[in-house]
Design a protein around this motif. Structure first.
Motif, PDB file in Angstrom:
ATOM      1  N   SER A   1     -12.758  -3.324  -9.549  1.00  0.00           N
ATOM      2  CA  SER A   1     -13.141  -2.075  -8.887  1.00  0.00           C
ATOM      3  C   SER A   1     -12.313  -1.842  -7.635  1.00  0.00           C
ATOM      4  O   SER A   1     -11.909  -0.703  -7.344  1.00  0.00           O
ATOM      5  N   ALA A   2     -12.066  -2.901  -6.859  1.00  0.00           N
ATOM      6  CA  ALA A   2     -11.222  -2.758  -5.678  1.00  0.00           C
ATOM      7  C   ALA A   2      -9.809  -2.324  -6.076  1.00  0.00           C
ATOM      8  O   ALA A   2      -9.205  -1.463  -5.417  1.00  0.00           O
ATOM      9  N   LEU A   3      -9.290  -2.891  -7.150  1.00  0.00           N
ATOM     10  CA  LEU A   3      -7.964  -2.496  -7.621  1.00  0.00           C
ATOM     11  C   LEU A   3      -7.961  -1.048  -8.105  1.00  0.00           C
ATOM     12  O   LEU A   3      -6.991  -0.309  -7.881  1.00  0.00           O
ATOM     13  N   ALA A   4      -9.048  -0.624  -8.743  1.00  0.00           N
ATOM     14  CA  ALA A   4      -9.152   0.769  -9.183  1.00  0.00           C
ATOM     15  C   ALA A   4      -9.138   1.720  -7.994  1.00  0.00           C
ATOM     16  O   ALA A   4      -8.542   2.810  -8.054  1.00  0.00           O
ATOM     17  N   ALA A   5      -9.800   1.331  -6.892  1.00  0.00           N
ATOM     18  CA  ALA A   5      -9.787   2.165  -5.689  1.00  0.00           C
ATOM     19  C   ALA A   5      -8.387   2.267  -5.109  1.00  0.00           C
ATOM     20  O   ALA A   5      -7.958   3.345  -4.674  1.00  0.00           O
ATOM     21  N   VAL A   6      -7.645   1.166  -5.110  1.00  0.00           N
ATOM     22  CA  VAL A   6      -6.258   1.195  -4.633  1.00  0.00           C
ATOM     23  C   VAL A   6      -5.424   2.123  -5.512  1.00  0.00           C
ATOM     24  O   VAL A   6      -4.617   2.914  -5.007  1.00  0.00           O
ATOM     25  N   HIS A   7      -5.601   2.038  -6.825  1.00  0.00           N
ATOM     26  CA  HIS A   7      -4.850   2.912  -7.745  1.00  0.00           C
ATOM     27  C   HIS A   7      -5.127   4.383  -7.435  1.00  0.00           C
ATOM     28  O   HIS A   7      -4.207   5.206  -7.398  1.00  0.00           O
ATOM     29  N   LYS A   8      -6.396   4.709  -7.226  1.00  0.00           N
ATOM     30  CA  LYS A   8      -6.759   6.103  -6.978  1.00  0.00           C
ATOM     31  C   LYS A   8      -6.129   6.614  -5.691  1.00  0.00           C
ATOM     32  O   LYS A   8      -5.525   7.711  -5.675  1.00  0.00           O
ATOM     33  N   MET A   9      -6.240   5.861  -4.616  1.00  0.00           N
ATOM     34  CA  MET A   9      -5.703   6.323  -3.340  1.00  0.00           C
ATOM     35  C   MET A   9      -4.178   6.407  -3.369  1.00  0.00           C
ATOM     36  O   MET A   9      -3.595   7.362  -2.847  1.00  0.00           O
ATOM     37  N   MET A  10      -3.513   5.439  -3.991  1.00  0.00           N
ATOM     38  CA  MET A  10      -2.059   5.455  -4.036  1.00  0.00           C
ATOM     39  C   MET A  10      -1.539   6.606  -4.893  1.00  0.00           C
ATOM     40  O   MET A  10      -0.565   7.274  -4.527  1.00  0.00           O
TER      41      MET A  10
ATOM     42  N   ILE B   1      -4.378   5.432 -16.281  1.00  0.00           N
ATOM     43  CA  ILE B   1      -3.674   4.548 -17.211  1.00  0.00           C
ATOM     44  C   ILE B   1      -3.555   3.147 -16.618  1.00  0.00           C
ATOM     45  O   ILE B   1      -3.852   2.137 -17.284  1.00  0.00           O
ATOM     46  N   ILE B   2      -3.124   3.066 -15.359  1.00  0.00           N
ATOM     47  CA  ILE B   2      -2.966   1.758 -14.722  1.00  0.00           C
ATOM     48  C   ILE B   2      -4.317   1.066 -14.594  1.00  0.00           C
ATOM     49  O   ILE B   2      -4.443  -0.146 -14.817  1.00  0.00           O
ATOM     50  N   THR B   3      -5.358   1.826 -14.259  1.00  0.00           N
ATOM     51  CA  THR B   3      -6.693   1.246 -14.133  1.00  0.00           C
ATOM     52  C   THR B   3      -7.210   0.756 -15.481  1.00  0.00           C
ATOM     53  O   THR B   3      -7.812  -0.330 -15.575  1.00  0.00           O
ATOM     54  N   PHE B   4      -6.977   1.501 -16.536  1.00  0.00           N
ATOM     55  CA  PHE B   4      -7.440   1.108 -17.869  1.00  0.00           C
ATOM     56  C   PHE B   4      -6.797  -0.202 -18.315  1.00  0.00           C
ATOM     57  O   PHE B   4      -7.489  -1.132 -18.772  1.00  0.00           O
ATOM     58  N   ILE B   5      -5.478  -0.301 -18.156  1.00  0.00           N
ATOM     59  CA  ILE B   5      -4.785  -1.507 -18.603  1.00  0.00           C
ATOM     60  C   ILE B   5      -5.200  -2.716 -17.769  1.00  0.00           C
ATOM     61  O   ILE B   5      -5.528  -3.788 -18.309  1.00  0.00           O
TER      62      ILE B   5
ATOM     63  N   ARG C   1     -15.686   5.866  -2.708  1.00  0.00           N
ATOM     64  CA  ARG C   1     -16.431   6.291  -3.895  1.00  0.00           C
ATOM     65  C   ARG C   1     -16.041   5.457  -5.113  1.00  0.00           C
ATOM     66  O   ARG C   1     -16.898   4.968  -5.859  1.00  0.00           O
ATOM     67  N   VAL C   2     -14.736   5.324  -5.329  1.00  0.00           N
ATOM     68  CA  VAL C   2     -14.265   4.598  -6.506  1.00  0.00           C
ATOM     69  C   VAL C   2     -14.706   3.142  -6.442  1.00  0.00           C
ATOM     70  O   VAL C   2     -15.189   2.571  -7.436  1.00  0.00           O
ATOM     71  N   MET C   3     -14.541   2.515  -5.302  1.00  0.00           N
ATOM     72  CA  MET C   3     -14.906   1.104  -5.142  1.00  0.00           C
ATOM     73  C   MET C   3     -16.385   0.882  -5.419  1.00  0.00           C
ATOM     74  O   MET C   3     -16.770   0.010  -6.215  1.00  0.00           O
ATOM     75  N   ILE C   4     -17.243   1.673  -4.787  1.00  0.00           N
ATOM     76  CA  ILE C   4     -18.685   1.494  -4.944  1.00  0.00           C
ATOM     77  C   ILE C   4     -19.131   1.868  -6.356  1.00  0.00           C
ATOM     78  O   ILE C   4     -19.893   1.139  -7.012  1.00  0.00           O
ATOM     79  N   GLY C   5     -18.649   3.015  -6.837  1.00  0.00           N
ATOM     80  CA  GLY C   5     -19.082   3.485  -8.155  1.00  0.00           C
ATOM     81  C   GLY C   5     -18.654   2.558  -9.278  1.00  0.00           C
ATOM     82  O   GLY C   5     -19.445   2.255 -10.185  1.00  0.00           O
ATOM     83  N   CYS C   6     -17.402   2.107  -9.261  1.00  0.00           N
ATOM     84  CA  CYS C   6     -16.927   1.214 -10.320  1.00  0.00           C
ATOM     85  C   CYS C   6     -17.652  -0.127 -10.284  1.00  0.00           C
ATOM     86  O   CYS C   6     -17.978  -0.690 -11.337  1.00  0.00           O
ATOM     87  N   THR C   7     -17.892  -0.638  -9.090  1.00  0.00           N
ATOM     88  CA  THR C   7     -18.596  -1.916  -8.980  1.00  0.00           C
ATOM     89  C   THR C   7     -20.014  -1.822  -9.534  1.00  0.00           C
ATOM     90  O   THR C   7     -20.451  -2.659 -10.346  1.00  0.00           O
ATOM     91  N   LEU C   8     -20.743  -0.797  -9.109  1.00  0.00           N
ATOM     92  CA  LEU C   8     -22.117  -0.642  -9.594  1.00  0.00           C
ATOM     93  C   LEU C   8     -22.157  -0.381 -11.094  1.00  0.00           C
ATOM     94  O   LEU C   8     -23.053  -0.877 -11.797  1.00  0.00           O
ATOM     95  N   ALA C   9     -21.182   0.395 -11.602  1.00  0.00           N
ATOM     96  CA  ALA C   9     -21.155   0.670 -13.039  1.00  0.00           C
ATOM     97  C   ALA C   9     -20.893  -0.600 -13.835  1.00  0.00           C
ATOM     98  O   ALA C   9     -21.527  -0.854 -14.872  1.00  0.00           O
TER      99      ALA C   9
END
Length: 634
Positions: A133-142, A155-159, A382-390
């Motif tokens: 989830s932390a990596l997904a948040a980095v992907h979104k912001m970058m 795509i990067i988050t999925f892989i 949002r991404v960090m918290i939401g992905c972690t809880l999901a």
């Protein structure tokens, strides 16, 4: 896998109805749309779907068929990590595309390395979900900070999220990363291959879009704000594209110079104001001419010869003289109106426009977007918290694929709550239909790996063809493709796959929406205030330059001497002022649209925004008239 990232334009009437007050202390709850969420867009907006679609299909097919021949289909995930990078960079000129795709490949490899190392050395699933989830948040912001464009971070988050939950012997990590590098090399070559056929394709398309937007402005009412905003944005985007085009040879210089002349013609439409508008027939004729030029550009036909008027020729001549003086080369400059006007010796670039000196390059724009107080930080939270809880909720339910919930939550988070709501509904609907399609194709899938590879390629093409029409329609293809990629390395009963996918989709979408509502982006309104300040500053600087202009010779008394040119602004400075103001107006409109879609937000300063945009566009029109004699009046 599709156009996942870019926020769609909110309709003007929705924005007005929700932002009619300047009272910043009032908090409003905005309604969430339903009908527009599933409505299909016009096919015209999806005319270039085939470029990323077939690029990704070819990039996936090459390593997959090789693995099929070697009977090592369990390695498909790693080669696909690099091959999927072929979806990026198709809107950029080839010199910039080479750099962009290379950076995407490196980012993919780095993310995959984090996932593989975590999978090899961390056995706690709860912690793996947290890191993913932390990596997904980095992907979104970058991806938002770099404005990478479709398909964005998904795509990067999925892989990478998938790799977190693949059993990984430490000794095989270098080999698996090498496979990803090989897939990325294939993707880079596939993305660059069209350069051999149409080396000017991206910049021609960007110029064509500007011409089409200018034609729409000419056909619209003189006081219509929407077409004017669209034209300013398209022209600004086209200039930014041309700035990325090198002109190191005479042929490249000539091709770019001709595109600049067409773009100057499109830009001249912005100089028309209601009091001095030409007759309706003349405007219609100019609009038809712009459309014809755009059609020729898209079809790859020879660039039209466009003769510039005196004002436009003077602009390019002034730019050429300024740049020759700055270079200290003494290059002789030709100032005719032909295609080679302004060309210099040795493939010089005299006469071609350049971005202003304060234009940020390299990593500086990205760092500026990620500074403290940036509106991207609440999105990352949002991404960090939401992905972690999901992911944790998926584990609690008993799903064997918690990363699907992480990816679903990551895909839900868009620029604002309204767009996130739309994406959640679209993904749920598309996944349900995709699961039904996957179930119907099970007899074909069970025939062997060759059928599975062919279906993956077919679904990849279908996803790119349908996502521009609506995300839910593309998800009908994305869902079975993701299930097939999962099945290559870890075959599971179809019933378990379908159940887990549907449960994780619902969990990820619901929790993602809850986080969008609870973790509000209150900085969206602050972004509007900052954007308004930038427009005001750019307009005031432009007004100072315009005020320093001498009057026309016709306005001078017969016995008066022309004013001394010392201290007067040159065309280069006025052009830079135009670029700054245009970019500031585009940023303001984007900030308003993002803030207008926040579900729980302070009332927006709609009146001040409207006045700022009106004054900014009026000054922009004066700048364009100052640099280019109005083409439509000629």
């Amino acid at each position: 896998m599709g156009k996942h990232a870019g926020p769609t334009r909110l309709r003007q009437r929705d924005t007005k109805s929700d932002t009619t007050s300047d009272t910043t202390g009032v908090v409003r709850v905005r309604p969430l749309p339903v009908k527009s969420t599933v409505r299909l867009r016009r096919p015209l907006e999806a005319r270039h779907w085939h470029k990323p679609a077939f690029s990704a299909a070819v990039a996936i097919a090459v390593p997959d068929l090789a693995l099929l021949a070697l009977d090592r289909m369990d390695l498909v995930l790693y080669t696909s990590a690099g091959a999927m990078c072929a979806l990026y960079g198709h809107n950029k000129p080839y010199a910039a595309r080479a750099r962009t795709v290379a950076w995407v490949v490196l980012s993919m490899i780095a993310s995959l390395a984090v996932a593989l190392v975590s999978s090899a050395f961390i056995g706690n699933t709860v912690l793996l979900v947290l890191i993913a989830s932390a990596l997904a948040a980095v992907h979104k912001m970058m991806c938002d900070a770099t404005r990478i464009g479709p398909p964005g971070n998904l795509i990067i988050t999925f892989i990478s999220a998938s790799a977190f939950f693949v059993p990984q012997p430490p000794g095989l990590i270098p080999f698996h990363l090498l496979l990803a590098v090989a897939g990325g090399a294939v993707a880079w070559l596939v993305c660059m291959a069209p350069w051999l056929v149409r080396p000017e394709g991206p910049q021609r398309i960007a110029t064509a879009r500007a011409l089409e937007a200018a034609a729409g402005l000419l056909r619209a009412a003189p006081d219509a704000a929407g077409p004017r905003h669209a034209t300013a944005a398209a022209v600004n985007a086209a200039w930014q594209t041309l700035f990325l085009v090198p002109a190191r040879s005479a042929a490249k210089y000539t091709a770019r110079a001709r595109l600049e002349r067409l773009l100057i013609q499109a830009e001249s439409a912005l100089s028309e104001s209601a009091p001095s508008k030409p007759a309706a027939g003349a405007r219609a004729a100019d609009a038809a001419r712009f459309d014809a030029w755009a059609h020729d550009l898209r079809r790859g036909r020879p660039l039209p010869e466009v003769a510039l008027d005196a004002g436009q020729t003077a602009e390019l001549a002034g730019i050429a003289a300024d740049q020759a003086a700055l270079a200290g080369t003494g290059t002789e400059t030709r100032t005719g109106s032909g295609a080679d006007a302004g060309s210099g010796q040795g493939g010089g670039v005299a006469g071609l426009r350049r971005p202003s000196p304060d234009h940020l390059r390299g990593f500086r724009p990205v760092l500026a977007q990620l500074r403290p107080g940036s509106p991207l930080l609440p999105v990352g939270a949002r991404v960090m918290i939401g992905c972690t809880l999901a992911g944790w909720a998926s584990m609690a339910i008993g799903s064997e694929h918690p990363y699907w919930a992480v990816v679903t939550a990551a895909s839900v988070f868009q620029a604002n709550t309204t767009l996130s709501w739309q994406r959640a509904v679209q993904r749920a609907l598309g996944n349900l239909l995709g699961l039904l399609l996957f179930t119907a194709l099970l007899p074909v899938i069970h025939t062997g790996h060759l059928a599975m590879v062919l279906l993956v390629l077919l679904f990849q093409i279908g996803a790119e063809a349908w996502i521009p029409r609506n995300y839910w329609l593309g998800s009908v293809c994305v869902t079975p493709m993701a299930l097939l990629l999962t099945s290559f390395g870890n075959a599971m009963p179809a019933g378990v796959l379908v159940r887990d996918r549907w449960v994780d989709t619902v969990v990820g979408a619901v929790i993602g929406l809850i986080c969008c509502v609870l973790v509000t982006n209150r900085r969206a309104t602050d972004r509007i205030e900052a954007a308004v300040a930038r427009v005001v500053a750019a307009r005031e600087a432009a007004d100072e330059l315009l005020a320093a202009d001498p009057p026309d010779d016709a306005d001078l008394p017969n016995d008066a001497d022309p004013p001394d040119s010392a201290g007067l602004p040159d065309d280069r400075e006025v052009g830079w002022a135009r670029d700054r103001l245009a970019a500031a107006l585009v940023e303001l409109r984007e900030a308003v649209e993002v803030a207008s879609g926040e579900w729980w937000q302070r009332a927006l300063p709609a009146e001040r925004v409207a006045l700022t945009e009106r004054d900014g566009h009026r000054t922009l029109a004066r700048l364009v008239r100052r640099l280019t004699a109005p083409t439509l009046a000629a």
